[in-house]
Design an enzyme around this catalytic site. Structure first.
Site, PDB file in Angstrom:
ATOM      1  N   ILE A  14       2.877 -10.892   8.797  1.00 45.39           N
ATOM      2  CA  ILE A  14       2.879  -9.467   8.480  1.00 45.39           C
ATOM      3  C   ILE A  14       2.432  -8.640   9.678  1.00 45.39           C
ATOM      4  CG2 ILE A  14       0.513  -9.373   7.561  1.00 45.39           C
ATOM      5  CD1 ILE A  14       3.595  -7.528   6.145  1.00 45.39           C
ATOM      6  N   SER A  36      -7.630 -13.604  16.543  1.00 45.67           N
ATOM      7  CA  SER A  36      -7.185 -14.704  15.692  1.00 45.67           C
ATOM      8  C   SER A  36      -7.729 -16.010  16.253  1.00 45.67           C
ATOM      9  CB  SER A  36      -5.653 -14.787  15.635  1.00 45.67           C
ATOM     10  OG  SER A  36      -5.249 -15.948  14.930  1.00 45.67           O
ATOM     11  N   LYS A  91      -3.045  -4.798   2.063  1.00 44.47           N
ATOM     12  CA  LYS A  91      -3.138  -4.980   0.620  1.00 44.47           C
ATOM     13  C   LYS A  91      -3.173  -6.478   0.288  1.00 44.47           C
ATOM     14  CE  LYS A  91       1.002  -6.684  -0.305  1.00 44.47           C
ATOM     15  NZ  LYS A  91       1.266  -7.912  -1.107  1.00 44.47           N
ATOM     16  N   ASP A 169       0.297 -10.951  -5.733  1.00 50.41           N
ATOM     17  CA  ASP A 169       0.335 -10.478  -4.343  1.00 50.41           C
ATOM     18  C   ASP A 169       1.549  -9.582  -4.123  1.00 50.41           C
ATOM     19  OD1 ASP A 169      -0.656 -10.799  -1.363  1.00 50.41           O
ATOM     20  OD2 ASP A 169       1.505 -11.187  -1.333  1.00 50.41           O
TER      21      ASP A 169
END
Length: 308
Positions: A14, A36, A91, A169
């Site tokens: 994403i 990351s 989200k 989700d």
């Protein structure tokens, strides 16, 4: 005005598909760093293996976009808010309603912006649908959100764990649209959650909501859809039928199909910049609350095991 220096925390699909291009296309932001422990980041951009490392070693950033799984997002947001950074929450905004509320209070205290980002609300058909429905009587609503989890979430074990939401989700995207476009508040009446025998989160759900005027709202969620995928909201009104399809991208009214440019993530980042410049937050948990109510009140039905 200097651009907002932003770090993207969590460099998965994403982030690469949506966040990085949206940041690159918005002059209000500059990509200052990526974070990351697994991904090497973006060529030419400073990279840290953890947010703690970024804070300690730099470079300095004004904001972070948290693109991690929701189960680990609270602690990351707290770290950022302690340093006065603005926080963009992918989200769902967290793993529980309580932690999102705690983050909102903390952001208010430190004077930072907290943004619970519902990307589907920025789909092309959503704003005109909201405007059209504002003056209508709602008779009934049907939400059908069916997709193939193997296509959209291959090998993502976190999504099947507690806090990962399972089929909610994607389903929360539909709820983010419904709670935005319907003129009256909606609430849950009953739910059946289908949970694979080897998983902790549902693969399907059948839910009955209603709004405060009594209009029935039915939601059909399924992650076992093959072939064409379904992301549709159909609203029956006193003036005819409204349909949002393709996740809110296509709006069909009694007068015909409306065509608008679909810019979900650019819209999110434009909103985030406006909030930061105005010293405000936007933490709407209405879609998340409906999901929590489904888990709270829903009947759990165990179904066959699911394997990627």
């Amino acid at each position: 005005m200097d651009p907002i220096r932003i770090a993207v925390v969590g460099v998965g699909k994403i982030a690469r598909d949506q966040h990085l291009p949206a940041i690159a296309g918005n002059s209000a932001f500059s990509l200052a760093a990526t974070v990351s422990p697994h991904d090497p980041g973006v060529e030419g951009v400073p990279h840290a293996r953890s947010l703690e490392e970024l804070i300690e070693r730099g470079p300095a950033v004004d904001a972070v976009a948290l693109c991690t799984p929701p189960q680990v997002r609270y602690d990351l947001a707290v770290q950022a808010l302690r340093k006065g950074m603005h926080v963009f929450l992918e989200k769902p905004p967290g793993a529980t309603l309580g932690e999102v509320g705690a983050l909102s209070s903390r952001a208010d205290k430190v004077g930072a912006t907290l943004f619970a980002a519902w990307h589907s609300r920025f789909a092309a058909g959503v704003a005109p649908a909201r405007a059209w429905l504002a003056e209508r009587r709602i008779d009934s609503v049907s939400i059908v959100w069916r997709e193939d989890v193997r296509v959209w979430h291959p090998g993502q074990a976190w999504i099947w764990e507690p806090g990962g939401l399972g089929v909610f989700d994607p389903g929360i995207n539909a709820l983010s649209i419904a709670t935005h476009i319907l003129p009256r508040q909606m609430f849950l009446q009953s739910a059946t959650l289908e949970i694979p025998a080897n998983r902790a989160a549902p693969i399907g759900a059948d839910i009955q909501f209603r709004d405060t005027a009594g209009a029935p709202i039915h939601m059909d969620l399924d992650w076992r859809q093959t072939g064409p995928q379904s992301w549709d909201i159909i609203v029956e009104t006193d003036a005819g039928t409204l349909k949002l399809s393709n996740g809110g991208a296509v709006l069909t009214l009694p007068s015909g199909v409306e065509h608008n440019e679909d810019l979900e993530y650019p819209g999110l980042y434009a909103r985030f910049a406006t909030l930061i410049r105005g010293g405000r937050s936007d933490v709407d948990v209405a879609p998340f609350r409906l999901v929590a109510d489904a888990f709270l009140r829903g009947h759990r039905k165990i179904v066959e095991e699911f394997h990627d």
